[in-house]
Design an enzyme around this catalytic site. Structure first.
Site, mmCIF file in Angstrom:
data_model
loop_
_atom_site.group_PDB
_atom_site.id
_atom_site.type_symbol
_atom_site.label_atom_id
_atom_site.label_comp_id
_atom_site.label_asym_id
_atom_site.label_seq_id
_atom_site.Cartn_x
_atom_site.Cartn_y
_atom_site.Cartn_z
ATOM 1 N N LEU A 12 26.013 52.779 52.177
ATOM 2 C CA LEU A 12 25.771 52.058 50.927
ATOM 3 C C LEU A 12 26.506 50.724 51.006
ATOM 4 O O LEU A 12 27.726 50.691 51.216
ATOM 5 C CB LEU A 12 26.290 52.873 49.741
ATOM 6 C CG LEU A 12 26.292 52.180 48.373
ATOM 7 C CD1 LEU A 12 24.874 51.895 47.916
ATOM 8 C CD2 LEU A 12 27.032 53.024 47.343
ATOM 9 N N ASP A 66 23.944 44.614 38.629
ATOM 10 C CA ASP A 66 24.862 43.484 38.462
ATOM 11 C C ASP A 66 26.259 44.055 38.263
ATOM 12 O O ASP A 66 26.627 44.454 37.157
ATOM 13 C CB ASP A 66 24.446 42.635 37.263
ATOM 14 C CG ASP A 66 25.329 41.404 37.097
ATOM 15 O OD1 ASP A 66 26.306 41.263 37.870
ATOM 16 O OD2 ASP A 66 25.042 40.593 36.194
ATOM 17 N N TYR A 158 40.270 34.058 42.868
ATOM 18 C CA TYR A 158 39.606 34.726 43.998
ATOM 19 C C TYR A 158 40.630 35.282 44.978
ATOM 20 O O TYR A 158 40.565 36.455 45.375
ATOM 21 C CB TYR A 158 38.683 33.744 44.720
ATOM 22 C CG TYR A 158 38.147 34.284 46.024
ATOM 23 C CD1 TYR A 158 37.092 35.195 46.033
ATOM 24 C CD2 TYR A 158 38.702 33.903 47.244
ATOM 25 C CE1 TYR A 158 36.603 35.707 47.228
ATOM 26 C CE2 TYR A 158 38.223 34.409 48.436
ATOM 27 C CZ TYR A 158 37.173 35.307 48.426
ATOM 28 O OH TYR A 158 36.701 35.817 49.610
ATOM 29 N N LYS A 162 41.465 39.216 46.091
ATOM 30 C CA LYS A 162 41.410 39.695 47.467
ATOM 31 C C LYS A 162 42.759 40.243 47.937
ATOM 32 O O LYS A 162 42.818 41.159 48.772
ATOM 33 C CB LYS A 162 40.921 38.580 48.396
ATOM 34 C CG LYS A 162 39.457 38.234 48.201
ATOM 35 C CD LYS A 162 38.567 39.457 48.380
ATOM 36 C CE LYS A 162 37.100 39.160 48.203
ATOM 37 N NZ LYS A 162 36.244 40.340 48.436
#
Length: 269
Positions: A12, A66, A158, A162
């Site tokens: 997946l 989404d 961002y 991470k």
């Protein structure tokens, strides 16, 4: 969804219709994995699924979701469980960023990024990992970033997401050490994908003036590390050296170095 009577293993892959996610899908399909793709656009999902089936002879289909929306990750898991499918490999590839000074960027965009990069990743990892541990088999590939190891001005949210993904993954790896379930963090550097366009960072020094990695090379590194059960892989020699240097330099110096990369390029003026 049509005919999902799968034989063999299933991977997946979120964000599987472009960039690193698409190249990972090709890696898995080449080795005979059946593929479930997750992305927002049904047309893109159908195109990629047909390509994988035609080229590699595996079963492939897409689920439009989404993952920036609350409840979408849980719904995805429930849909797969209702079909009676066993996910042998989970790839949490979907992720986005937004460029700019934090005091000037759009808050809702950043909250959506946190929902996608962190919340959806945690939910999908939790739900599928519990199944893997129960049967004592499975693999998870988490998309981190070289930014997860350094403060990154103008991409602060961002990079923060991470950093979470990387540390979250390493913590879980320790928890899984007495099982046959493995987890791998893939840390690419700047790569030739839609990331910079979606983040509004296509005018930056790193995008305009630096050599960007080929997503196929990044995917190959991640795929091979996953199959070996490695805890992490930094893709690309330059990025490996950068991470090594980052372990030595103070955070202030790292932040300044990353700021230079993320500043607007003079070539774009």
């Amino acid at each position: 969804m049509e005919n999902k009577a799968y034989k063999g293993q299933i991977a997946l892959i979120t964000g599987g219709t472009s960039g690193i996610g698409l190249e990972l899908a090709r890696c898995f399909a080449k080795d005979g994995y059946n593929i479930i793709l997750v992305a927002r656009t049904q047309e893109d999902l159908e195109t990629v699924a047909q390509e994988l089936t035609a080229q590699y002879g595996v079963k492939a289909y897409g689920i439009a979701a989404d993952l920036m929306r609350q409840g979408a990750a849980e719904k995805l898991y429930e849909e797969i469980k209702l079909e009676g499918l066993q996910i042998d490999v989970l790839v949490n590839d979907a992720g986005q960023g937004v460029w700019g000074k934090f005091t000037e960027t759009d808050l809702q965009k950043e909250l959506d990024i946190i929902q996608l990069n962190i919340v959806a990743t945690v939910i999908l990892t939790k739900l599928f990992l519990k199944d893997m541990v129960a049967r004592n088999s499975g693999k998870v590939l988490q998309l981190a970033s070289t930014s997860s190891k350094a403060p990154t001005p103008l991409l602060a949210v961002y990079a923060g997401t991470k950093a979470f993904v990387y540390n979250f993954t390493q913590g879980l790896i320790n928890e899984l050490k007495d099982t046959n379930v493995t987890m791998t963090a893939l840390l690419p550097g700047p790569t030739e994908t839609d990331f910079f366009n979606k983040a509004g960072a296509e005018h930056t020094v790193v995008y305009q003036e630096k050599d960007l990695a080929d997503p196929a090379d990044v995917a190959k590194d991640g795929y091979e590390a996953l199959q070996k059960g490695e805890s992490k892989i930094v893709s690309g020699m330059k990025n490996k050296l950068q991470i090594t240097l980052g372990n030595i330099l103070p955070d202030e110096a790292l932040a300044e170095n990353y700021r230079k990369q993320m500043n607007p390029s003079k070539k774009d003026k």
